[in-house]
Design a protein around this motif. Structure first.
Motif, PDB file in Angstrom:
ATOM      1  N   ALA A 194      43.492  51.051 -30.036  1.00  0.00           N
ATOM      2  CA  ALA A 194      43.638  51.292 -28.594  1.00  0.00           C
ATOM      3  C   ALA A 194      44.985  50.872 -28.030  1.00  0.00           C
ATOM      4  CB  ALA A 194      42.513  50.602 -27.800  1.00  0.00           C
ATOM      5  N   SER A 195      45.992  50.787 -28.898  1.00  0.00           N
ATOM      6  CA  SER A 195      47.318  50.440 -28.361  1.00  0.00           C
ATOM      7  C   SER A 195      48.042  51.680 -27.849  1.00  0.00           C
ATOM      8  CB  SER A 195      48.155  49.731 -29.425  1.00  0.00           C
ATOM      9  OG  SER A 195      48.171  50.503 -30.607  1.00  0.00           O
ATOM     10  N   GLY A 196      47.506  52.858 -28.157  1.00  0.00           N
ATOM     11  CA  GLY A 196      48.128  54.096 -27.672  1.00  0.00           C
ATOM     12  C   GLY A 196      48.754  54.944 -28.772  1.00  0.00           C
ATOM     13  N   LYS A 197      48.458  54.623 -30.028  1.00  0.00           N
ATOM     14  CA  LYS A 197      49.107  55.333 -31.149  1.00  0.00           C
ATOM     15  C   LYS A 197      48.877  56.842 -31.104  1.00  0.00           C
ATOM     16  CE  LYS A 197      46.884  52.994 -34.257  1.00  0.00           C
ATOM     17  NZ  LYS A 197      46.105  52.142 -33.340  1.00  0.00           N
ATOM     18  N   SER A 198      47.601  57.234 -30.973  1.00  0.00           N
ATOM     19  CA  SER A 198      47.307  58.675 -31.010  1.00  0.00           C
ATOM     20  C   SER A 198      47.970  59.382 -29.829  1.00  0.00           C
ATOM     21  CB  SER A 198      45.798  58.923 -30.964  1.00  0.00           C
ATOM     22  OG  SER A 198      45.174  58.228 -31.996  1.00  0.00           O
ATOM     23  N   SER A 199      47.967  58.734 -28.672  1.00  0.00           N
ATOM     24  CA  SER A 199      48.590  59.356 -27.495  1.00  0.00           C
ATOM     25  C   SER A 199      50.078  59.544 -27.734  1.00  0.00           C
ATOM     26  CB  SER A 199      48.378  58.492 -26.251  1.00  0.00           C
ATOM     27  OG  SER A 199      47.023  58.144 -26.123  1.00  0.00           O
ATOM     28  N   HIS A 333      38.476  51.146 -22.214  1.00  0.00           N
ATOM     29  CA  HIS A 333      37.550  51.916 -21.357  1.00  0.00           C
ATOM     30  C   HIS A 333      37.486  53.368 -21.824  1.00  0.00           C
ATOM     31  CE1 HIS A 333      36.039  53.976 -17.789  1.00  0.00           C
ATOM     32  NE2 HIS A 333      37.174  54.669 -17.758  1.00  0.00           N
ATOM     33  N   ASN A 334      38.655  53.947 -22.087  1.00  0.00           N
ATOM     34  CA  ASN A 334      38.661  55.346 -22.532  1.00  0.00           C
ATOM     35  C   ASN A 334      38.075  55.517 -23.926  1.00  0.00           C
ATOM     36  OD1 ASN A 334      39.814  57.140 -20.450  1.00  0.00           O
ATOM     37  ND2 ASN A 334      41.430  55.607 -20.495  1.00  0.00           N
ATOM     38  N   LYS A 335      38.228  54.487 -24.733  1.00  0.00           N
ATOM     39  CA  LYS A 335      37.663  54.544 -26.088  1.00  0.00           C
ATOM     40  C   LYS A 335      36.132  54.595 -26.062  1.00  0.00           C
ATOM     41  CE  LYS A 335      41.048  54.594 -28.989  1.00  0.00           C
ATOM     42  NZ  LYS A 335      41.192  55.762 -29.867  1.00  0.00           N
ATOM     43  N   LYS A 355      35.133  43.534 -30.168  1.00  0.00           N
ATOM     44  CA  LYS A 355      34.942  42.882 -31.472  1.00  0.00           C
ATOM     45  C   LYS A 355      35.879  43.515 -32.506  1.00  0.00           C
ATOM     46  CE  LYS A 355      30.844  43.578 -33.251  1.00  0.00           C
ATOM     47  NZ  LYS A 355      30.428  43.994 -34.583  1.00  0.00           N
ATOM     48  N   ARG A 356      35.972  44.848 -32.453  1.00  0.00           N
ATOM     49  CA  ARG A 356      36.852  45.555 -33.386  1.00  0.00           C
ATOM     50  C   ARG A 356      38.305  45.084 -33.230  1.00  0.00           C
ATOM     51  NH1 ARG A 356      37.654  52.122 -33.436  1.00  0.00           N
ATOM     52  NH2 ARG A 356      35.432  52.053 -32.967  1.00  0.00           N
ATOM     53  N   LEU A 357      38.711  44.946 -31.968  1.00  0.00           N
ATOM     54  CA  LEU A 357      40.090  44.508 -31.690  1.00  0.00           C
ATOM     55  C   LEU A 357      40.351  43.124 -32.281  1.00  0.00           C
ATOM     56  CD1 LEU A 357      41.106  45.343 -28.018  1.00  0.00           C
ATOM     57  CD2 LEU A 357      42.456  45.669 -30.074  1.00  0.00           C
ATOM     58  N   CYS A 432      53.200  58.760 -16.569  1.00  0.00           N
ATOM     59  CA  CYS A 432      51.961  59.432 -16.155  1.00  0.00           C
ATOM     60  C   CYS A 432      50.776  58.505 -16.447  1.00  0.00           C
ATOM     61  CB  CYS A 432      51.757  60.749 -16.917  1.00  0.00           C
ATOM     62  SG  CYS A 432      53.119  61.897 -16.768  1.00  0.00           S
ATOM     63  N   TYR A 433      50.868  57.875 -17.635  1.00  0.00           N
ATOM     64  CA  TYR A 433      49.799  56.970 -18.052  1.00  0.00           C
ATOM     65  C   TYR A 433      49.760  55.722 -17.173  1.00  0.00           C
ATOM     66  CZ  TYR A 433      48.202  52.958 -20.821  1.00  0.00           C
ATOM     67  OH  TYR A 433      47.609  51.788 -21.213  1.00  0.00           O
ATOM     68  N   THR A 434      50.922  55.118 -16.915  1.00  0.00           N
ATOM     69  CA  THR A 434      50.909  53.881 -16.125  1.00  0.00           C
ATOM     70  C   THR A 434      50.418  54.149 -14.695  1.00  0.00           C
ATOM     71  OG1 THR A 434      53.297  54.103 -15.774  1.00  0.00           O
ATOM     72  CG2 THR A 434      52.615  52.581 -17.480  1.00  0.00           C
TER      73      THR A 434
HETATM   74  N1  LIG Z   1      50.834  56.274 -23.911  1.00  0.00           N
HETATM   75  C1  LIG Z   1      49.677  56.742 -23.482  1.00  0.00           C
HETATM   76  N2  LIG Z   1      49.616  57.903 -22.826  1.00  0.00           N
HETATM   77  C2  LIG Z   1      48.440  58.383 -22.373  1.00  0.00           C
HETATM   78  N3  LIG Z   1      47.264  57.744 -22.534  1.00  0.00           N
HETATM   79  C3  LIG Z   1      47.264  56.583 -23.193  1.00  0.00           C
HETATM   80  C4  LIG Z   1      48.469  56.029 -23.711  1.00  0.00           C
HETATM   81  N4  LIG Z   1      48.169  54.875 -24.312  1.00  0.00           N
HETATM   82  C5  LIG Z   1      46.853  54.717 -24.192  1.00  0.00           C
HETATM   83  N5  LIG Z   1      46.293  55.735 -23.521  1.00  0.00           N
HETATM   84  C6  LIG Z   1      44.865  55.834 -23.148  1.00  0.00           C
HETATM   85  O1  LIG Z   1      44.166  54.857 -23.904  1.00  0.00           O
HETATM   86  C7  LIG Z   1      43.245  55.448 -24.789  1.00  0.00           C
HETATM   87  C8  LIG Z   1      43.424  54.845 -26.157  1.00  0.00           C
HETATM   88  O2  LIG Z   1      44.681  55.232 -26.669  1.00  0.00           O
HETATM   89  P1  LIG Z   1      44.845  55.866 -28.105  1.00  0.00           P
HETATM   90  O3  LIG Z   1      43.619  56.570 -28.540  1.00  0.00           O
HETATM   91  O4  LIG Z   1      46.114  56.636 -28.076  1.00  0.00           O
HETATM   92  O5  LIG Z   1      45.019  54.524 -28.953  1.00  0.00           O
HETATM   93  P2  LIG Z   1      45.058  54.339 -30.519  1.00  0.00           P
HETATM   94  O6  LIG Z   1      46.010  53.231 -30.787  1.00  0.00           O
HETATM   95  O7  LIG Z   1      45.305  55.630 -31.223  1.00  0.00           O
HETATM   96  O8  LIG Z   1      43.597  53.858 -30.818  1.00  0.00           O
HETATM   97  P3  LIG Z   1      42.809  53.795 -32.215  1.00  0.00           P
HETATM   98  O9  LIG Z   1      43.692  53.133 -33.203  1.00  0.00           O
HETATM   99  O10 LIG Z   1      41.626  52.989 -31.895  1.00  0.00           O
HETATM  100  O11 LIG Z   1      42.478  55.205 -32.584  1.00  0.00           O
HETATM  101  C9  LIG Z   1      43.526  56.938 -24.784  1.00  0.00           C
HETATM  102  O12 LIG Z   1      42.311  57.633 -24.819  1.00  0.00           O
HETATM  103  C10 LIG Z   1      44.242  57.158 -23.483  1.00  0.00           C
HETATM  104  O13 LIG Z   1      43.313  57.405 -22.446  1.00  0.00           O
END
Ligand SMILES: Nc1ncnc2c1ncn2[C@@H]1O[C@H](COP(=O)(O)OP(=O)(O)OP(=O)(O)O)[C@@H](O)[C@H]1O
Ligand SMILES: O=P(O)(O)OC[C@H]1O[C@](O)(CO)[C@@H](O)[C@@H]1O
Length: 503
Positions: A194-199, A333-335, A355-357, A432-434
C-alpha cells in the motif's frame, strides 16, 4: 496611409520571419554542436545548488522537439550522478541519500558477503502455482489518472563520491557482443504494501506513452506477484491463507515467506517469458521485493537470462515509499475494496491489512547502496535507482550511473525520462492523489447537503473512525520504527498483538 499600413505589415512579418528562421538556425547549430560532442565521452557533474543540468538540457530538448517533432539524441557516454543534496560535499549527499544508516559506511565487507551469495539459487517450495494468471496485469495503451501539464524540470544533480567509481570497477566487463543484443528494460519495484507501487507503475507506463520517449511506442506490461498469489490462495473472511494450511497459515506471516517467493518466481518467469518472445520491451515487476534475498534472486535470474538469451535486459530499481499517516490510512482504506477483501466487513479488512503491513515492516530492507554492485553486475555495469516518496512530495534522490565504456543512446534517453518522471512525480501525477487524500480527510461543513451527499459523509465518517482506531498513533509509531519492542494496550494494538502472537 496605405504606405504606412504596408510598411508596418511588412516590418511586422519580416521581424516575425526573421525571428522564426533565426531561432531555427540557432537550434540547428546547437544540434550540430551536440552531435559533435557525441564523439567525446564526457562526464557531467553539476551541483544543483548552482546549476541544473536537466533544466538546461530540457529547454534545448523542448525547443528541438517543437521544430523537428522528435527528441534530440543525447550526448554519448554521460554519467549522471543524481543525489538530493543540500550541501556541496558529494559524500554528504551519499550519506543523506541512504535510507539505512547501518550501511552508510564504506566498508566493503557487506558487499563482499553479498557478492559471495550471488550464485545462490532460491530454494524450491512445495507449493503448486497456477501459471495461468501470470500474464501482465496491465498493458500499455490503457488510460490511467490524467496526465497533467507540460513538464518543466528541475532535478538535483550532484557529483558522486569516489565510492561509486570503485563500484563501477567491480562491475562485469561488457562484451561488445552484448551491445548487439535486443534491448529490454525491467523496472523492479521496491516498497511496503500500500505504498503506491502499482499506482506509480501505471503512471510510469502512461508517462512513457505520452512522451513517446524513444520516438516509437514502448510495449510495456506490469507483472504483479499479488495476482499470482490471489489465484493460488484461499480468500477468507479473515486472514488470506495458503491451500491445505490451517487458518493460522496467513500467507503474509513471515513463517510462510518461502511460499511468497514462489508466487514472485512465477510472476518473474512469466515476465521473462514475454521478453524472450518479444511481447514486451519494458516490464514492471510489481511486488514488494522487500528483502535483499529477493532482490539478489532477481539479479541472479536476470544475469542468467542475459547470458543465455539474445536479449540484454537492463534492470532499474524504483522504490516507492509512504510514511505520512494520512496517506497510509487512505491507501489502506482503498485496499479494503480490492480482490483480497471483496465482500468482507470493512473493519476486518483494515485490521488484516494493518497486520500485513506490520509483517512486511519487520523484514523490510530498503534498497541501498551496498546492493549496487549486485545490481550493476546484472546491468552491464549501470546503476539506475529511482525513488518516489509520499507521492513525490517528500524529496528523495535518484542514483543514476552509466557504465562509461558503453554508449547506448536508447538507454540514455529512457533513463533520463524516468529520472524526470520520478523527480517530478508530484507535479505530473501525485498531486491528483494528494488532493483526493485531502478531500477524504476534510471535514465537509457545507449546509446545503443533498441526501446522497449526507449518506456519503456518514459512510466516510465511519471509514475514518475505523481507520483511526486501528491506525492509531501507537500503531503508526510501531510501523515507523524498525525492530522496536512492541507493546500492547489500547484498541489500536489489536493488529500488533495478532502479528506478534502469530510469528
Ligand atoms: N501515487 C498514487 N496515485 C494514485 N493513487 C494512489 C497512489 N498511491 C496510493 N494510491 C491509492 O492507494 C491505494 C494503494 O496503492 P497501490 O495499490 O498503488 O499500492 P501498492 O504498493 O501497489 O500496494 P500492494 O503492494 O499492497 O499491492 C491505491 O488503490 C490508490 O487508491
Ligand atoms: O512477493 P512480495 O514481494 O511479498 O510481493 C507481493 C505481495 O505484495 C502485495 O502486493 C502486498 O500487499 C501482495 O498483493 C503480494 O502478494
Amino acid at each position: 496611409m496605405l504606405y504606412t499600413f504596408y510598411s508596418s505589415f511588412l516590418s511586422d512579418h519580416i521581424s516575425f520571419l526573421h525571428e522564426y528562421f533565426f531561432s531555427r538556425i540557432k537550434v540547428f547549430i546547437l544540434y550540430i554542436t551536440r552531435l559533435f560532442l557525441q564523439t567525446i565521452p564526457i562526464s557531467i557533474f553539476h551541483n544543483y545548488n548552482t546549476m541544473s543540468f536537466s533544466s538546461q538540457e530540457d529547454i534545448f530538448d523542448d525547443t528541438f522537439y517543437k521544430f523537428f517533432g522528435m527528441h534530440i539524441p543525447n550526448p554519448a557516454p554521460i554519467e549522471i550522478y543524481s543525489l538530493q543534496n543540500e550541501g556541496n560535499n558529494p559524500y554528504d549527499a551519499l550519506q543523506q541519500s541512504c535510507l539505512h544508516s547501518s550501511t552508510t559506511n564504506l566498508d566493503q565487507t557487506p558487499v563482499n558477503d553479498l557478492l559471495d551469495n550471488i550464485s545462490r539459487e532460491a530454494e524450491p517450495s512445495d507449493i503448486e502455482i497456477n501459471n495461468s494468471s501470470s500474464s501482465p496485469s496491465s498493458v500499455r495503451g490503457r488510460s490511467y489518472d490524467s496526465f497533467c501539464g507540460i513538464p518543466s524540470y528541475d532535478s538535483p544533480i550532484t557529483k558522486p563520491s569516489s565510492f561509486y567509481n570503485d563500484l563501477q570497477l567491480r562491475a562485469d566487463t561488457t562484451s561488445p557482443l552484448t551491445l548487439l543484443k535486443a534491448k529490454k528494460y525491467l523496472v523492479v519495484l521496491v516498497g511496503l504494501p500500500a505504498s503506491g507501487k502499482s499506482s506509480v507503475a501505471k503512471h510510469l507506463i502512461d508517462y512513457l506513452d505520452q512522451n513517446n520517449v524513444l520516438g516509437q511506442p514502448i510495449r510495456s506490461g506490469i507483472y504483479n506477484a499479488g495476482d499470482v498469489r490471489r489465484s493460488s490462495v484461499i480468500i477468507t473472511n479473515g486472514p488470506i491463507i495458503i491451500p491445505n494450511g490451517s487458518v493460522e497459515d496467513d500467507i503474509f506471516n513471515p513463517r510462510n515467506a518461502k511460499k511468497k517467493e514462489e508466487f514472485a518466481r512465477v510472476a518473474l518467469d512469466s515476465l521473462l517469458h514475454d521478453m524472450a518472445n518479444d511481447v514486451i520491451d519494458l516490464a514492471i515487476f510489481d511486488a514488494t521485493n522487500s528483502t535483499i534475498e529477493r532482490r539478489n534472486y532477481i539479479w541472479n535470474v536476470l544475469r542468467t537470462f542475459n547470458n543465455e538469451s539474445n536479449i540484454m535486459v537492463t534492470p532499474l530499481v524504483l522504490e516507492v515509499s509512504c510514511d505520512k499517516s494520512e496517506y497510509i490510512k487512505y491507501n489502506v482504506h482503498n485496499k479494503a475494496f480490492n480482490k483480497d477483501y471483496c465482500g468482507n466487513p470493512y473493519s476486518s479488512s483494515i485490521l488484516d491489512f494493518a497486520k500485513r503491513l506490520l509483517y512486511y515492516k519487520k523484514q523490510f530492507t530498503p534498497f541501498n547502496e551496498i546492493e549496487y554492485p549486485l545490481l550493476s553486475s546484472a546491468s552491464n555495469g549501470n546503476i539506475f535507482h529511482f525513488r518516489i516518496s509520499n507521492a513525490g512530495i517528500s524529496s528523495v534522490g535518484n542514483m543514476i550511473m552509466f557504465n562509461k565504456d558503453i554508449f547506448d543512446l536508447e538507454t540514455n534517453l529512457l533513463i533520463r525520462e524516468i529520472e524526470k518522471f520520478s523527480s517530478n512525480y508530484h507535479r505530473y501525477y501525485g498531486y491528483c492523489y494528494t488532493d483526493r487524500v485531502e478531500n477524504f480527510f476534510d471535514n465537509c461543513t457545507s449546509n446545503k447537503q443533498t441526501p446522497s451527499v449526507k449518506a456519503e459523509n456518514i459512510q466516510r465518517d465511519y471509514y475514518r473512525k475505523v481507520l483511526s482506531e486501528i491506525f492509531n498513533s501507537s500503531f503508526l509509531e510501531t510501523l515507523r520504527m524498525t525492530n522496536v519492542e512492541l507493546s500492547c494496550g489500547g484498541s489500536g494494538e489489536q493488529a500488533i498483538h495478532i502479528a506478534n502472537n502469530s510469528i
